[in-house]
Design a protein around this motif. Structure first.
Motif, mmCIF file in Angstrom:
data_model
loop_
_atom_site.group_PDB
_atom_site.id
_atom_site.type_symbol
_atom_site.label_atom_id
_atom_site.label_comp_id
_atom_site.label_asym_id
_atom_site.label_seq_id
_atom_site.Cartn_x
_atom_site.Cartn_y
_atom_site.Cartn_z
ATOM 1 N N MET A 1 0.934 -1.065 0.111
ATOM 2 C CA MET A 1 -0.075 -0.011 -0.134
ATOM 3 C C MET A 1 0.958 1.302 -0.223
ATOM 4 S SD MET A 1 -3.270 -0.509 -0.205
ATOM 5 C CE MET A 1 -4.359 0.382 0.677
ATOM 6 N N MET A 2 2.181 1.199 0.056
ATOM 7 C CA MET A 2 3.040 2.253 0.186
ATOM 8 C C MET A 2 2.918 3.037 -1.167
ATOM 9 S SD MET A 2 7.058 2.303 0.529
ATOM 10 C CE MET A 2 7.590 1.635 -1.008
ATOM 11 N N TYR A 3 2.876 2.641 -2.179
ATOM 12 C CA TYR A 3 2.811 3.470 -3.528
ATOM 13 C C TYR A 3 1.316 3.756 -3.832
ATOM 14 C CZ TYR A 3 7.586 2.235 -4.573
ATOM 15 O OH TYR A 3 8.928 1.942 -4.583
ATOM 16 N N THR A 4 0.275 3.196 -3.083
ATOM 17 C CA THR A 4 -1.142 3.734 -3.366
ATOM 18 C C THR A 4 -1.364 5.068 -2.692
ATOM 19 O OG1 THR A 4 -2.037 1.434 -3.326
ATOM 20 C CG2 THR A 4 -3.359 3.287 -2.811
ATOM 21 N N GLU A 5 -0.728 5.064 -1.436
ATOM 22 C CA GLU A 5 -0.701 6.418 -0.604
ATOM 23 C C GLU A 5 0.155 7.467 -1.405
ATOM 24 O OE1 GLU A 5 -2.922 7.025 1.681
ATOM 25 O OE2 GLU A 5 -3.568 4.995 1.432
ATOM 26 N N LEU A 6 1.141 7.145 -1.901
ATOM 27 C CA LEU A 6 2.133 8.042 -2.562
ATOM 28 C C LEU A 6 1.214 8.774 -3.927
ATOM 29 C CD1 LEU A 6 6.140 7.798 -3.315
ATOM 30 C CD2 LEU A 6 4.239 8.719 -5.155
ATOM 31 N N LEU A 7 0.460 7.586 -4.686
ATOM 32 C CA LEU A 7 -0.194 8.082 -5.804
ATOM 33 C C LEU A 7 -1.204 9.214 -5.486
ATOM 34 C CD1 LEU A 7 -0.827 7.804 -8.712
ATOM 35 C CD2 LEU A 7 -2.316 6.190 -8.090
ATOM 36 N N LYS A 8 -2.151 8.556 -4.482
ATOM 37 C CA LYS A 8 -3.456 9.574 -3.960
ATOM 38 C C LYS A 8 -2.648 10.843 -3.388
ATOM 39 C CE LYS A 8 -6.451 5.864 -2.559
ATOM 40 N NZ LYS A 8 -7.051 5.052 -1.461
ATOM 41 N N PHE A 28 6.682 14.445 -6.260
ATOM 42 C CA PHE A 28 6.270 13.058 -6.494
ATOM 43 C C PHE A 28 6.684 12.468 -7.707
ATOM 44 C CE2 PHE A 28 3.173 15.297 -3.452
ATOM 45 C CZ PHE A 28 3.100 14.356 -2.657
ATOM 46 N N PHE A 29 7.482 13.164 -8.623
ATOM 47 C CA PHE A 29 7.351 12.743 -10.179
ATOM 48 C C PHE A 29 9.005 12.733 -10.507
ATOM 49 C CE2 PHE A 29 3.188 13.993 -10.226
ATOM 50 C CZ PHE A 29 2.514 13.042 -10.873
ATOM 51 N N HIS A 30 9.440 11.597 -10.688
ATOM 52 C CA HIS A 30 10.710 11.267 -10.922
ATOM 53 C C HIS A 30 11.429 12.241 -12.177
ATOM 54 C CE1 HIS A 30 14.672 9.098 -12.206
ATOM 55 N NE2 HIS A 30 14.343 8.533 -11.313
ATOM 56 N N PRO A 31 12.606 12.779 -11.907
ATOM 57 C CA PRO A 31 13.377 13.405 -12.721
ATOM 58 C C PRO A 31 13.125 12.924 -14.183
ATOM 59 C CG PRO A 31 14.698 13.492 -11.014
ATOM 60 C CD PRO A 31 13.624 12.440 -10.978
ATOM 61 N N ASP A 32 13.057 11.738 -14.632
ATOM 62 C CA ASP A 32 13.005 11.146 -16.037
ATOM 63 C C ASP A 32 11.701 10.835 -16.232
ATOM 64 O OD1 ASP A 32 15.761 11.654 -16.425
ATOM 65 O OD2 ASP A 32 16.308 9.670 -15.326
ATOM 66 N N TYR A 33 10.601 11.145 -15.636
ATOM 67 C CA TYR A 33 9.214 10.777 -15.698
ATOM 68 C C TYR A 33 8.756 10.986 -17.202
ATOM 69 C CZ TYR A 33 4.169 11.198 -15.757
ATOM 70 O OH TYR A 33 2.780 11.219 -15.888
ATOM 71 N N GLU A 34 8.055 9.774 -17.703
ATOM 72 C CA GLU A 34 7.192 9.931 -18.864
ATOM 73 C C GLU A 34 6.054 9.317 -18.777
ATOM 74 O OE1 GLU A 34 9.776 7.732 -21.477
ATOM 75 O OE2 GLU A 34 11.297 9.223 -21.823
ATOM 76 N N PHE A 101 7.240 3.173 -10.201
ATOM 77 C CA PHE A 101 7.902 3.984 -9.353
ATOM 78 C C PHE A 101 9.308 3.534 -9.249
ATOM 79 C CE2 PHE A 101 3.473 3.453 -8.207
ATOM 80 C CZ PHE A 101 3.098 4.924 -7.816
ATOM 81 N N GLU A 102 10.098 4.620 -9.083
ATOM 82 C CA GLU A 102 11.489 4.759 -9.063
ATOM 83 C C GLU A 102 11.966 5.563 -7.784
ATOM 84 O OE1 GLU A 102 13.602 2.618 -10.257
ATOM 85 O OE2 GLU A 102 12.122 1.490 -11.479
ATOM 86 N N ASN A 103 12.761 5.269 -6.760
ATOM 87 C CA ASN A 103 13.236 6.059 -5.905
ATOM 88 C C ASN A 103 11.893 6.993 -5.186
ATOM 89 O OD1 ASN A 103 15.835 5.343 -6.393
ATOM 90 N ND2 ASN A 103 15.972 6.972 -7.929
ATOM 91 N N GLN A 104 10.768 6.199 -4.939
ATOM 92 C CA GLN A 104 9.623 6.886 -4.150
ATOM 93 C C GLN A 104 9.062 7.964 -5.153
ATOM 94 O OE1 GLN A 104 8.655 5.049 -1.502
ATOM 95 N NE2 GLN A 104 10.313 3.667 -2.077
ATOM 96 N N LYS A 105 9.217 7.863 -6.429
ATOM 97 C CA LYS A 105 8.775 8.782 -7.208
ATOM 98 C C LYS A 105 7.662 8.067 -8.350
ATOM 99 C CE LYS A 105 11.319 12.764 -5.643
ATOM 100 N NZ LYS A 105 11.640 14.165 -6.162
#
Length: 128
Positions: A1-8, A28-34, A101-105
């Motif tokens: 559930m860790m990433y569920t909460e991060l997404l919300k 919340f978003f990784h520098p290389d986000y796509e 997710f990578e590095n909590q983002k």
């Protein structure tokens, strides 16, 4: 559930009128986000512009999460954002998306968005 909460938390911050878009994306978003939504792929800088355009024309009041499956650093979700456009008319969409997710983002999003109520221009989907 860790990433569920991060997404919300990411969506709550991103569409909070009191929080700057760049600040929420940095958090919340990784520098290389796509992302690739409805076949339109954009990078992090393009995503910042996309959200800024959305926030000019609409607000998101609630997000109803129907299904979330989380395994490792991946998440699959079906959810329904609801809000209003600049003319106070309702907007509602169905989102079906895969997240990595990578590095909590948030690193990657791949999915589809179907507008249930509203105008494509209000949600900056006119090119999709």
């Amino acid at each position: 559930m860790m990433y569920t909460e991060l997404l919300k938390n990411a969506w709550n911050s991103l569409y909070d009128p009191q929080i700057e878009v760049a600040q929420a994306i940095e958090q919340f978003f990784h520098p290389d986000y796509e992302q690739c939504i409805n076949g339109v792929c954009i990078n992090r800088d393009e995503y910042i512009h996309h959200v800024l355009e959305q926030k000019k024309n609409m607000t998101i009041d609630t997000i109803d999460y129907k299904h979330i499956l989380e395994k490792g650093n991946e998440l699959f979700a079906i959810y329904y954002p609801r809000g209003k456009n600049a003319n106070n008319l309702p907007i509602e969409a169905e989102v079906i998306a895969y997240f990595r997710f990578e590095n909590q983002k948030i690193f990657r999003i791949h999915g589809s968005v179907r507008l249930i109520k509203g105008d494509l221009a209000d949600v900056d989907m006119k090119n999709s």
